[in-house]
Design a protein around this motif. Structure first.
Motif, short mmCIF file in Angstrom:
data_model
loop_
_atom_site.label_atom_id
_atom_site.label_comp_id
_atom_site.label_asym_id
_atom_site.label_seq_id
_atom_site.Cartn_x
_atom_site.Cartn_y
_atom_site.Cartn_z
N ASN A 31 0.86 -1.17 0.00
CA ASN A 31 0.00 0.00 0.00
C ASN A 31 0.91 1.23 0.00
O ASN A 31 1.75 1.39 0.89
CB ASN A 31 -0.90 -0.01 1.24
N PRO A 32 0.75 2.12 -0.98
CA PRO A 32 1.66 3.26 -1.10
C PRO A 32 1.61 4.26 0.05
O PRO A 32 2.51 5.09 0.17
CB PRO A 32 1.28 3.91 -2.43
N ILE A 33 0.63 4.18 0.93
CA ILE A 33 0.64 5.09 2.10
C ILE A 33 1.81 4.80 3.02
O ILE A 33 2.16 5.62 3.85
CB ILE A 33 -0.69 5.06 2.90
N HIS A 34 2.42 3.62 2.84
CA HIS A 34 3.55 3.23 3.68
C HIS A 34 4.91 3.55 3.06
O HIS A 34 5.91 3.56 3.77
CB HIS A 34 3.50 1.73 3.98
N THR A 35 4.94 3.79 1.75
CA THR A 35 6.24 3.91 1.09
C THR A 35 6.38 5.10 0.14
O THR A 35 7.50 5.50 -0.15
CB THR A 35 6.54 2.63 0.28
N VAL A 36 5.29 5.66 -0.35
CA VAL A 36 5.35 6.72 -1.37
C VAL A 36 4.88 8.03 -0.75
O VAL A 36 3.68 8.24 -0.54
CB VAL A 36 4.50 6.36 -2.60
N VAL A 37 5.82 8.90 -0.45
CA VAL A 37 5.52 10.14 0.27
C VAL A 37 4.45 10.98 -0.44
O VAL A 37 3.46 11.37 0.19
CB VAL A 37 6.80 10.96 0.55
N PRO A 38 4.58 11.27 -1.76
CA PRO A 38 3.55 12.10 -2.39
C PRO A 38 2.15 11.46 -2.32
O PRO A 38 1.16 12.16 -2.13
CB PRO A 38 4.02 12.22 -3.85
N PHE A 39 2.08 10.14 -2.47
CA PHE A 39 0.78 9.46 -2.38
C PHE A 39 0.19 9.63 -0.98
O PHE A 39 -0.99 9.95 -0.82
CB PHE A 39 0.93 7.97 -2.73
N ALA A 40 1.01 9.40 0.05
CA ALA A 40 0.53 9.52 1.43
C ALA A 40 0.12 10.95 1.74
O ALA A 40 -0.87 11.19 2.45
CB ALA A 40 1.60 9.04 2.40
N GLU A 41 0.84 11.92 1.19
CA GLU A 41 0.47 13.32 1.40
C GLU A 41 -0.85 13.63 0.72
O GLU A 41 -1.72 14.28 1.30
CB GLU A 41 1.57 14.24 0.88
#
Length: 126
Positions: A31-41
């Motif tokens: 899940n990109p909320i754990h690894t991809v900063v722009p996605f989590a932002e």
């Protein structure tokens, strides 16, 4: 051991972004909320957050340092707050009761300010 006994706290190193990427690979949770900063932002999280199961794993490791691997009988957890890279987690635990042939215990993964990230309950063979 008796009711109220507190286990030696287990301190973890600072949670890092690369640790989250490695955990994603090991667990299969990409899940990109754990690894991809722009996605989590974009998701409104203000940056990446640690996998809850990674923090629960810290609690499991602490229990393993307090007891033999043959002693745990039950282990359950509730996720209470998000953990972010840069936080340092400490796992604290204590005996909260006894029942026949087992000790009833609780543990919590907390950050430097005392915010509880994971609250766990476990039973140990006497």
């Amino acid at each position: 051991m008796q009711v109220g006994y507190q286990f030696e706290p287990v301190q973890r190193e600072e949670v890092t972004h690369s640790q989250l990427v490695r955990y994603a690979g090991a667990s299969g949770d990409f899940n990109p909320i754990h690894t991809v900063v722009p996605f989590a932002e974009e998701a409104g999280l203000g940056g990446v957050i640690a996998h809850g199961m990674l923090i629960k794993g810290f609690v499991g490791q602490a229990i393993g340092s307090w007891f033999s691997v043959k002693d745990p009988l039950k282990f359950s957890s509730r996720f209470k707050a998000m953990t972010r890279p840069g936080e340092r987690i400490t796992v604290k635990g204590r005996v909260i009761g006894e029942q026949d042939d087992r000790w009833l215990c609780e543990a919590a993964a907390v950050n430097e300010t005392g915010e509880v990230k994971v609250q766990s309950f476990f039973e140990i063979r006497k």
